[in-house]
Design an enzyme around this catalytic site. Structure first.
Site, PDB file in Angstrom:
ATOM      1  CD  GLN A   1      -3.110  -6.965  -2.980  1.00  0.00           C
ATOM      2  OE1 GLN A   1      -3.815  -7.694  -3.679  1.00  0.00           O
ATOM      3  NE2 GLN A   1      -1.954  -6.498  -3.399  1.00  0.00           N
TER       4      GLN A   1
ATOM      5  CG  ASP B   1      -0.029   1.988  -5.768  1.00  0.00           C
ATOM      6  OD1 ASP B   1      -1.193   1.554  -5.854  1.00  0.00           O
ATOM      7  OD2 ASP B   1       0.803   1.581  -4.935  1.00  0.00           O
TER       8      ASP B   1
ATOM      9  CE  LYS C   1      -2.407  -4.290  -6.340  1.00  0.00           C
ATOM     10  NZ  LYS C   1      -1.005  -4.674  -6.638  1.00  0.00           N
TER      11      LYS C   1
ATOM     12  N   GLY D   1       0.860  -1.183   0.000  1.00  0.00           N
ATOM     13  CA  GLY D   1       0.000   0.000   0.000  1.00  0.00           C
ATOM     14  C   GLY D   1       0.894   1.230   0.000  1.00  0.00           C
TER      15      GLY D   1
END
Ligand code: MRU
Length: 358
Positions: free
Chosen positions: A205, A246, A257, A55
Site C-alpha cells: 500500500q 483501523d 497495519k 483502509g
C-alpha cells in the site's frame, strides 16, 4: 485553509452515482485506474475482502452503501424485507474483522432502519444515511488535517521529514486522507521537506498507493523498505511518524497495519514524534484494551508469492496484517473531535464525550 485543501483534491476511491457504487480498483494501482461498478451487497463484501477497496474509513463507507444496495433488492423481492436484510448485514460484517469503521457504519445504518416510521421511504432515508457517512468522513478529514498541522507547526515551525506506513490517504477514506490529510496540509503550509513511505509488505500500500497519491500532488516522496525505517529515523532527520488506524481501543491502544508497532518503538528510541490520525468512527469504546482487538490473518500465499510467483520453499508463513501499538508509545491521537496527547483511558473517554469540532 479548508477551501484550498478541498480545491486540491485529486484522488478519490468511492463514488455513489444513480444508485450504483463505483470503486476504484486499488489492486491495479498505480498503473491502471479501473473503476468497478457494484449493484449488490454480496459483491461489495467481496470487494472489501479482496482489497478492491481498503483502509478503515473507506471500508465503512462502502459497507453503508452495500446496505442500501441490499435494501433495494430486498424491497423489490417483497415479503419480510427487514428479516431478509439481516443476512446482508451479516455478510458485509464478515468481510474483514479489524477495521471497526465497518461495524460502526453498519450500526449507523441499523439505527436509522430502527428509527423508520411506517410512512417513511426506507430506501430514500437509508441512502441519505450512507451519503451522510461518506460526507461526514470527508469533513472529518479536513478538521483532522487542520488539527494535525497545528501540532506540527507548534513543535517545530520549519520544513521537516515525515515517515508514514501503509496508505491512510484519499484512497482509504471519503476525503483526502487521515495521516496523508495532515501531510497534505503540512505541505500546503510549506512544512514538508520529504515524506518517506514504507513500502508496506505484502500488499505494498505504501509503494503502490501512498507514493502515487503524494506524487500526484507534487509532494516529495521516497519509498523505502519497511525494514529501513529505524535507520532512516537515525540518519535522515525524520521528525514525525504519522499513521492512520483501523481500531483504537478505549485505553488508546491502536491497531493499524502490521509494522506500525515497531515504528512506534523505534520512534520513541530516536526521539521522533508519533502521531495517529483517525476519525472518531475508528474509536471502539467497547474494546477496553488493544489485546482484545481481533487482528486479521490473511492467506499465507500473500507472503509466499510475489506477482503470482512462489518466492519461498514449502514453508509456513504467518500473514498477520495488523498489529497493536500500545498507547504509551503514542504522542498524539488526532480526531475530528480534538487531539489527545499521551492517550490513556481517561483522556479517550473525555474525547468521546465531545462533539465534532466542525
Ligand atoms: O489492509 P488495509 O490496506 O485495509 O490496511 C489499511 C491500514 O492499515 C490503514 O493505515 C488504516 O486503515 C487507516 S486508513 C485511513
Amino acid at each position: 485553509m479548508r477551501e484550498q485543501l478541498l480545491a486540491a483534491e485529486k484522488v478519490k476511491a468511492i463514488e455513489w452515482r444513480d444508485g450504483v457504487l463505483h470503486l476504484l480498483d486499488q489492486r491495479a494501482l498505480p498503473f491502471e485506474e479501473t473503476w468497478l461498478s457494484y449493484h449488490s451487497a454480496a459483491d461489495v463484501a467481496e470487494a472489501i475482502r479482496n482489497m478492491v477497496v481498503r483502509g478503515a474509513p473507506a471500508i465503512g463507507i462502502s459497507a453503508a452503501y452495500a446496505i442500501v444496495l441490499a435494501l433495494r433488492a430486498r424491497l423489490q423481492a417483497g415479503g419480510d424485507w427487514r428479516a431478509a436484510l439481516e443476512a446482508d448485514f451479516q455478510l458485509v460484517a464478515d468481510s474483514r474483522p479489524t477495521a471497526v469503521n465497518l461495524f460502526w457504519a453498519l450500526k449507523c445504518m441499523r439505527d436509522r432502519l430502527d428509527r423508520l416510521k411506517s410512512t417513511d421511504d426506507p430506501l430514500l432515508l437509508l441512502e441519505a444515511c450512507a451519503v451522510g457517512i461518506h460526507q461526514g468522513d470527508r469533513e472529518a478529514n479536513l478538521t483532522m488535517a487542520e488539527l494535525g498541522v497545528d501540532l506540527i507547526r507548534r513543535h517545530q515551525g520549519n520544513q521537516q521529514n515525515f515517515l508514514t506506513h501503509c496508505n491512510a490517504g484519499a484512497l482509504a477514506t471519503g476525503g483526502f486522507g487521515t495521516a496523508l490529510g495532515v501531510i497534505r496540509a503540512a505541505f500546503h503550509d510549506g512544512l514538508v521537506e520529504r515524506v518517506y513511505a514504507d513500502e508496506t509488505r505484502p500488499w505494498l500500500q505504501g509503494s503502490r498507493l501512498t507514493a502515487w497519491e503524494l506524487a500526484v500532488d507534487g509532494i516529495p516522496v521516497t519509498v523505502n523498505a519497511d525494514s529501513a525505517a529505524a535507520h532512516l529515523m537515525k540518519t535522515r532527520g525524520i521528525t514525525w511518524v504519522i499513521v492512520g488506524a483501523d481500531r483504537i481501543a478505549a485505553n488508546g491502544d491502536v491497531a493499524n497495519k502490521i509494522g506500525t508497532y515497531q515504528l512506534a518503538v523505534n520512534a520513541m528510541h530516536h526521539g521522533v514524534r508519533f502521531m495517529v490520525v483517525a476519525p472518531s468512527s475508528t474509536i471502539d469504546m467497547a474494546t477496553e484494551h488493544g489485546d482484545d482487538i481481533v487482528l486479521e490473518e490473511r492467506d499465507a500465499s500473500e507472503l509466499l508469492e510475489l506477482g503470482g510467483q512462489r518466492i519461498a520453499g514449502e514453508v509456513d508463513a504467518l500473514n498477520l496484517v495488523f498489529d497493536v501499538t500500545p498507547a504509551d508509545l503514542i504522542d498524539f491521537i488526532v480526531t475530528e473531535k480534538g487531539v489527545v496527547d499521551r492517550p490513556d483511558a481517561e483522556k479517550m473517554a473525555q474525547l468521546m464525550c465531545r462533539k465534532r469540532l466542525h
